[in-house]
Scaffold this active site. Structure first.
Site, mmCIF file in Angstrom:
data_model
loop_
_atom_site.group_PDB
_atom_site.id
_atom_site.type_symbol
_atom_site.label_atom_id
_atom_site.label_comp_id
_atom_site.label_asym_id
_atom_site.label_seq_id
_atom_site.Cartn_x
_atom_site.Cartn_y
_atom_site.Cartn_z
ATOM 1 N N TYR A 64 -41.087 -50.274 -83.435
ATOM 2 C CA TYR A 64 -40.104 -50.004 -82.286
ATOM 3 C C TYR A 64 -39.538 -51.208 -81.300
ATOM 4 O O TYR A 64 -38.418 -51.166 -81.128
ATOM 5 C CB TYR A 64 -40.617 -48.774 -81.373
ATOM 6 C CG TYR A 64 -40.724 -47.381 -82.002
ATOM 7 C CD1 TYR A 64 -39.389 -46.803 -82.640
ATOM 8 C CD2 TYR A 64 -41.699 -46.827 -82.444
ATOM 9 C CE1 TYR A 64 -39.285 -45.658 -82.911
ATOM 10 C CE2 TYR A 64 -41.788 -45.454 -82.724
ATOM 11 C CZ TYR A 64 -40.617 -44.845 -83.029
ATOM 12 O OH TYR A 64 -40.621 -43.738 -83.818
ATOM 13 N N GLU A 118 -72.838 -40.617 -89.838
ATOM 14 C CA GLU A 118 -71.604 -39.971 -90.356
ATOM 15 C C GLU A 118 -71.012 -38.911 -89.469
ATOM 16 O O GLU A 118 -69.761 -38.924 -89.077
ATOM 17 C CB GLU A 118 -71.853 -39.566 -91.766
ATOM 18 C CG GLU A 118 -70.695 -38.910 -92.308
ATOM 19 C CD GLU A 118 -70.729 -38.206 -94.007
ATOM 20 O OE1 GLU A 118 -71.499 -39.010 -94.630
ATOM 21 O OE2 GLU A 118 -69.757 -37.682 -94.329
ATOM 22 N N ASP A 126 -74.032 -38.566 -95.546
ATOM 23 C CA ASP A 126 -74.330 -37.451 -96.405
ATOM 24 C C ASP A 126 -74.819 -38.179 -98.108
ATOM 25 O O ASP A 126 -74.340 -39.283 -98.275
ATOM 26 C CB ASP A 126 -73.185 -36.778 -96.737
ATOM 27 C CG ASP A 126 -72.863 -35.582 -95.724
ATOM 28 O OD1 ASP A 126 -73.819 -35.566 -94.955
ATOM 29 O OD2 ASP A 126 -71.575 -35.239 -95.791
#
Lengths: 361, 361
Positions: A93, A189, A241
């Protein structure tokens, strides 16, 4: 550090300026950013950039990008001098006031920012550019030493004093210092598992620092872990996991970085990271409930085995991924709840932490 | 509060037990959870649940769900008594030890948990169940009073003392207390804007509390703002992008809740929230750079105008959304950088805060 970056910018700009005075075409050197220009060396511990360069010479065709690159260097100089920051989006911007050098869309300004980052051989944060997103929370035996943005006075943030809450890692972590007598960092996690360990003050029992990554860790989170681990010489254990995503995306990105950001892996990798679990073997040893692997999981495993330099370098990882392939199942951290909500604290983590030498590399 | 929930669980369970002793079919009453069973009342300030109920009587067909509901009530009782917590995911895994009452997949256990939540007319967190995800960060003039999970000693967390970092809201916020002399709460959509305001200690200049929502606020974040605003009688000003998502998803969810969670909106809505900006009119007044609305944006505007009871209740919102429709553009918070990186601090926010009475409802 800041001054070095400032000087680097000024030097590059001066070279351009001098060439122009001599009526020669000015040029900027940029390292080539692609997988064809990286290597993996276990000693270095990350995807390292090689020497290939591209040159950006001022011609009729490159004039706009050339001007934009100089403007972006100028913005960075301003940010460093004024001790300010800008997100990629904000930088885009700001360019709306650069007249002909204005960017039409953000991908254009992002690319130029990446170029400047690679050219200066520093990470974006050192140029004053910060990521849009943040992430990463800390609880446990750590004092973060920050400074008041206004008075510049030292501020000590004691991460044992947040109760059920946590300290949220800022977007830029370059200026932070650390004090700790913890034995290791545990990078987790999920926010849910983190909250369980915080709730039961596991960091006190285990004398450690808990970090919630919330999925794939952000740049700020990775850089924070790296700086903390280097500074305090702490091992980093990763608890995610048991699935191709936990291993191939979360853990691998944390440890060695990623392919498309090769020029900054040096700063964002955590080479000292080791994989605590959940491993495919844990699923058998701890009789964990599982979910069947999906087509996309099998594909990801194949891809990791075939194309990932990190996996290709480490036999134990190939073995583990092939075991997962054969077992045809995945398991989550939370699956440990099968044996009681706090089995993870009373049994799994203590068991595992007796033998860090057995952690996957 | 805790004791009330415990008593409620025991009472429901006792009713079932007594019916069985009398050799009658036991039953459980659940409020019907759907849009057909809610109303919007501005005075109440949220989608309120009406009286429709469904009965779950023990029959051959319902025996499994019935048993699971009782088991889930039992798990909640255990969590409250032991001052522990469980995520939805963890509760699902715990059921792996419930033999015939084991859940086959998590959506089943989630539904039963929602049923128990609605049955007890409390929010899940009060039953000891916590969300998987967290989110929401605080900086500024606020002291959060938590307690040490182990020693139960009071802990005061001073949110002015985190330098460039922040306080990360815990997953469960029911037990927190607050101390502040701030004048208002500023809830911000993006982490980048939050970081800018923190970097420049805007909270000190404006005497306020800054909260980063990071997109659609999580339950914990909404509940935190609600409890803080109620407790300290603070207005809540919301600062998000000028687009259908910022208005219709982020702001609307924060203020009145959502349709599919009608039984808990009471706890998670923030009726005192007002919309500071960015408004479609701001785009004109501040000459902001914009992006064209996409098909999906136009669809969302139409949907809000046609189907959303909150928008239908408020004429000014209908006007603003129609203005956006006509302008065919959206604008981001960061677009203010067009006038300088810190224009938001020196001009936009001070301008706006002179007239909170003009904020959209």
């Amino acid at each position: 550090m800041k001054n070095k970056v400032l000087e680097g910018i000024k030097e590059k700009a001066n070279n351009v300026y001098r060439k122009i005075l001599k009526k020669k075409a000015p040029e900027l050197d940029l390292p080539l950013r692609s997988l064809s220009n990286v290597k993996y060396d276990e000693k270095e511990g990350y995807f390292e950039i090689l020497g290939k360069k591209k040159e950006r010479t001022l011609t009729v065709g490159t004039i706009k990008t050339f001007a934009q690159t100089l403007r972006m260097m100028g913005l960075s100089k301003q940010l460093i001098e004024q001790d300010d920051i800008a997100t990629k989006r904000e930088a885009y911007y700001v360019s709306k006031n650069w007249k002909e050098a204005m960017f039409k869309a953000q991908p254009e300004s992002d690319t130029v920012m990446d170029d400047v980052e690679a050219m200066m051989m520093v990470n974006r944060e050192q140029l004053g550019f910060i990521p849009e997103e943040k992430g990463g929370e800390i609880a446990g035996k750590l004092i973060v030493v920050d400074r008041d943005p206004e008075t510049k006075k030292e501020l000590k943030i004691d991460c044992t004093k947040f109760g059920s809450g946590a300290y949220s890692i800022p977007i830029s972590v370059e200026h932070l210092k650390f004090e700790t007598n913890a034995k290791f960092i545990l990078a987790i996690e999920t926010a849910g598992m983190f909250q369980r360990l915080v709730k039961h003050k596991y960091w006190k029992k285990a004398n450690c620092i808990l970090i919630s990554m919330g999925g794939v860790p952000t740049r700020a989170c990775r850089r924070f872990i790296r700086r903390l681990a280097d500074d305090q010489k702490l091992p980093v254990y990763v608890f995610v996991d048991d699935d191709p995503y936990g291993i191939g995306s979360i853990y691998r990105t944390l440890k060695v970085g990623s392919g498309n950001a090769a020029h900054i892996n040096k700063y964002f990798c955590v080479p000292q990271a080791r994989f605590l679990g959940v491993t495919p073997q844990d699923v058998i040893d701890y009789k964990l409930p599982t979910h069947p692997l999906k087509e996309v999981d099998f594909k990801k495993i194949k891809d990791l085995l075939k194309n990932d330099p990190f996996i290709q370098h480490h036999k134990p990882w190939q073995k583990a991924l092939k075991q997962m392939q054969q077992m045809k199942v995945r398991a989550e951290q939370q699956a440990l709840c099968r044996w009681g909500l706090n089995y993870v604290i009373t049994k799994y983590l203590p068991d595992k932490l007796k033998h860090p030498e057995k952690f996957l590399p």
